[in-house]
Design an enzyme around this catalytic site. Structure first.
Site, PDB file in Angstrom:
ATOM      1  N   ASP A 109     -14.844   6.867   1.671  1.00 46.53           N
ATOM      2  CA  ASP A 109     -14.934   5.823   2.180  1.00 46.53           C
ATOM      3  C   ASP A 109     -14.041   4.491   1.926  1.00 46.53           C
ATOM      4  O   ASP A 109     -13.473   4.561   0.664  1.00 46.53           O
ATOM      5  CB  ASP A 109     -16.534   5.423   2.468  1.00 46.53           C
ATOM      6  CG  ASP A 109     -16.672   4.762   3.817  1.00 46.53           C
ATOM      7  OD1 ASP A 109     -16.186   4.001   4.273  1.00 46.53           O
ATOM      8  OD2 ASP A 109     -17.771   5.217   4.330  1.00 46.53           O
ATOM      9  N   ASP A 110     -14.109   3.403   2.481  1.00 43.28           N
ATOM     10  CA  ASP A 110     -13.368   2.220   1.809  1.00 43.28           C
ATOM     11  C   ASP A 110     -13.887   1.410   0.655  1.00 43.28           C
ATOM     12  O   ASP A 110     -13.136   0.988  -0.134  1.00 43.28           O
ATOM     13  CB  ASP A 110     -13.147   1.194   3.291  1.00 43.28           C
ATOM     14  CG  ASP A 110     -12.609   1.855   4.226  1.00 43.28           C
ATOM     15  OD1 ASP A 110     -11.582   2.317   4.421  1.00 43.28           O
ATOM     16  OD2 ASP A 110     -13.404   2.152   5.423  1.00 43.28           O
ATOM     17  N   CYS A 145       0.850  -1.240  -0.037  1.00 42.57           N
ATOM     18  CA  CYS A 145      -0.224   0.201  -0.011  1.00 42.57           C
ATOM     19  C   CYS A 145       0.834   1.311   0.045  1.00 42.57           C
ATOM     20  O   CYS A 145       0.175   2.207  -0.147  1.00 42.57           O
ATOM     21  CB  CYS A 145      -0.911   0.027   1.111  1.00 42.57           C
ATOM     22  SG  CYS A 145      -2.164  -1.217   1.104  1.00 42.57           S
ATOM     23  N   LYS A 163       0.387   3.643  -3.014  1.00 37.41           N
ATOM     24  CA  LYS A 163      -0.698   4.510  -3.169  1.00 37.41           C
ATOM     25  C   LYS A 163      -0.485   5.735  -3.652  1.00 37.41           C
ATOM     26  O   LYS A 163       0.604   6.225  -3.129  1.00 37.41           O
ATOM     27  CB  LYS A 163      -1.487   4.478  -2.052  1.00 37.41           C
ATOM     28  CG  LYS A 163      -2.310   2.918  -1.755  1.00 37.41           C
ATOM     29  CD  LYS A 163      -2.962   3.141  -0.571  1.00 37.41           C
ATOM     30  CE  LYS A 163      -4.202   3.677  -0.667  1.00 37.41           C
ATOM     31  NZ  LYS A 163      -5.267   3.508   0.265  1.00 37.41           N
ATOM     32  N   ASP A 200     -11.608  -4.124   2.961  1.00 40.42           N
ATOM     33  CA  ASP A 200     -12.585  -3.066   2.786  1.00 40.42           C
ATOM     34  C   ASP A 200     -14.068  -3.457   3.041  1.00 40.42           C
ATOM     35  O   ASP A 200     -14.758  -2.680   3.463  1.00 40.42           O
ATOM     36  CB  ASP A 200     -12.626  -2.538   1.269  1.00 40.42           C
ATOM     37  CG  ASP A 200     -11.198  -1.431   1.134  1.00 40.42           C
ATOM     38  OD1 ASP A 200     -10.569  -0.983   2.117  1.00 40.42           O
ATOM     39  OD2 ASP A 200     -10.826  -1.210   0.067  1.00 40.42           O
ATOM     40  N   GLY A 221     -11.106 -13.349 -13.437  1.00 40.96           N
ATOM     41  CA  GLY A 221     -10.245 -12.204 -13.292  1.00 40.96           C
ATOM     42  C   GLY A 221      -9.799 -11.746 -14.716  1.00 40.96           C
ATOM     43  O   GLY A 221     -10.380 -12.027 -15.731  1.00 40.96           O
ATOM     44  N   HIS A 222      -8.656 -10.886 -14.599  1.00 39.89           N
ATOM     45  CA  HIS A 222      -8.124 -10.647 -15.959  1.00 39.89           C
ATOM     46  C   HIS A 222      -6.991 -10.226 -15.672  1.00 39.89           C
ATOM     47  O   HIS A 222      -6.160  -9.857 -14.717  1.00 39.89           O
ATOM     48  CB  HIS A 222      -8.825  -9.126 -16.142  1.00 39.89           C
ATOM     49  CG  HIS A 222      -8.295  -8.517 -17.435  1.00 39.89           C
ATOM     50  ND1 HIS A 222      -8.541  -8.853 -18.664  1.00 39.89           N
ATOM     51  CD2 HIS A 222      -7.455  -7.217 -17.707  1.00 39.89           C
ATOM     52  CE1 HIS A 222      -8.070  -8.089 -19.488  1.00 39.89           C
ATOM     53  NE2 HIS A 222      -7.510  -7.445 -19.023  1.00 39.89           N
ATOM     54  N   SER A 223      -5.793 -10.498 -16.605  1.00 33.92           N
ATOM     55  CA  SER A 223      -4.233 -10.268 -16.683  1.00 33.92           C
ATOM     56  C   SER A 223      -3.761  -9.776 -17.858  1.00 33.92           C
ATOM     57  O   SER A 223      -4.228 -10.037 -19.018  1.00 33.92           O
ATOM     58  CB  SER A 223      -3.846 -11.999 -16.461  1.00 33.92           C
ATOM     59  OG  SER A 223      -4.029 -12.596 -17.658  1.00 33.92           O
ATOM     60  N   ASP A 260     -10.416   0.695   7.531  1.00 32.11           N
ATOM     61  CA  ASP A 260      -9.047  -0.125   7.757  1.00 32.11           C
ATOM     62  C   ASP A 260      -8.102   0.616   7.511  1.00 32.11           C
ATOM     63  O   ASP A 260      -7.914   1.691   6.507  1.00 32.11           O
ATOM     64  CB  ASP A 260      -9.209  -1.181   6.680  1.00 32.11           C
ATOM     65  CG  ASP A 260      -9.302  -1.133   5.551  1.00 32.11           C
ATOM     66  OD1 ASP A 260      -9.803   0.124   5.114  1.00 32.11           O
ATOM     67  OD2 ASP A 260      -9.051  -1.917   4.618  1.00 32.11           O
TER      68      ASP A 260
END
Length: 347
Positions: free
Chosen positions: A49-50, A17, A20, A90, A137-139, A225
């Site tokens: 918000d989260d 994180c 970020k 989250d 998902g995606h890659s 969080d």
């Protein structure tokens, strides 16, 4: 294929994180966006918000969130577990239960795909532990490896917990010790001892599911969080324009080695961005330097910051500790708004 003895960390410039974009830049960016109103969007990006909350029917709402980042550790399964735990967090911060997750993958074409398989396997472990299901998902190929999740959860609409609604008089509970950002930074330059790294990794891998479930039946007015913006910036978001957050600086749990590294000026770039942002409104000059850095330290998969009724806070801490978050502690209180959004005092 090009390889190295540290195939993940050698291919990225930041991790966790701490990668970020800083809070001030995001606030400025989002302020310029135009969006239509929708009565079912109960929590959107304008709330800081989260996660987003969208009302499904008279009783239930959908919580939707996304989070991904570069690795902060070279073991791929450990990285996958931490990234998934962080992304799912989250949903628990909003009081919900995760249901569905989708993988988000960026991966260098030059790296062994076995590394990617291990990352995804680690993430799957935490998705399963969360009681959710992986739906796909995606890659894409990228110069730096990154992994995370788009995740959806469910919550009773009347039970949604927001990050900026703390009630004056409520006590503040932090469920995990601070310092993971500094420990991992120390590890990257070969200055962290094995015990400190194991402590940080264990904390980052731990799901906030158990702390969230511990809140059931308690009077909780707000929750968030603690991630890349550090405790102090997240506390500023919680205070908003309505209350003041008073922190008991000596009661805040730290990873001991992290405070020692901070005292030796082993700092992170993200921590300094958090300091630059927070010091515009918060005076930390009375605190020891190492404590200041702990407050600014970007946390990856950090704990929950909970505002709970004063007559219930001690019991809630006991329940959270019994559920496994042994460092949970009361670290402050919510007071009526004063000139300063955050103040410090001895408990």
């Amino acid at each position: 294929m090009l390889q190295s003895d540290k195939p993940l960390l050698s291919n990225c410039t930041s991790g966790g994180c701490g990668a970020k974009i800083e809070s001030a830049a995001l606030t400025s960016l989002l302020a310029s966006l135009k969006f239509g109103s929708n009565e079912n969007l109960l929590v959107g990006f304008d709330k800081c918000d989260d996660a987003a909350v969208y009302r499904l029917d008279e009783k239930r709402s959908l919580i939707f969130t996304v989070d991904f980042f570069p690795p902060m550790i070279d073991d791929p399964k450990t990285f996958g577990r931490i990234a998934a735990a962080n992304a799912l967090s989250d949903i628990w911060a909003m009081g919900g239960h995760p249901m569905l997750a989708l993988n988000l993958v960026c991966f260098p074409e030059t790296l062994d795909k076995k590394i990617l398989a291990d990352i995804i396997a680690g993430g799957s472990e935490k998705i399963n532990e969360a009681g959710a299901v992986l739906g796909g998902g995606h890659s894409i190929y990228d110069r730096e490896p990154k992994y995370g999740l788009a995740a959806a959860g469910i919550v009773e609409t009347a039970s949604v917990i927001r990050n900026n609604t703390p009630q004056p008089g409520h006590k503040l509970i932090l469920t995990k010790a601070l310092g993971t950002g500094i420990v991992m930074a120390a590890m990257r330059v070969g200055m962290a001892d094995d015990e400190a790294v194991l402590t940080a990794v264990s904390s980052m891998e731990r799901l906030n599911r158990y702390a969230c479930e511990s809140m059931a039946g308690f009077d909780v007015s707000a929750c968030t969080d603690i991630t890349g913006f550090g405790l102090l910036v997240h506390a500023l978001e919680m205070a908003g324009d309505s209350v003041t957050i008073t922190l008991y600086s000596e009661a805040i749990p730290f990873i001991p080695a992290a405070a020692a590294y901070a005292g030796e000026y082993l700092l992170t770039a993200a921590g300094q961005r958090n300091r630059t942002h927070a010091e515009k409104t918060v005076d930390v000059g009375s605190l020891p330097f190492a404590v200041q850095e702990m407050l600014f330290d970007p946390q990856t998969s950090g704990g929950l910051l909970i505002a709970a009724a004063p007559d219930e806070a001690e019991n809630l801490v006991s329940r959270i500790r019994s559920a496994g978050d042994i460092n949970a502690a009361i670290i402050g209180e919510v007071t009526r708004k004063s000139a300063n959004p955050i103040t410090f005092k001895r408990r």
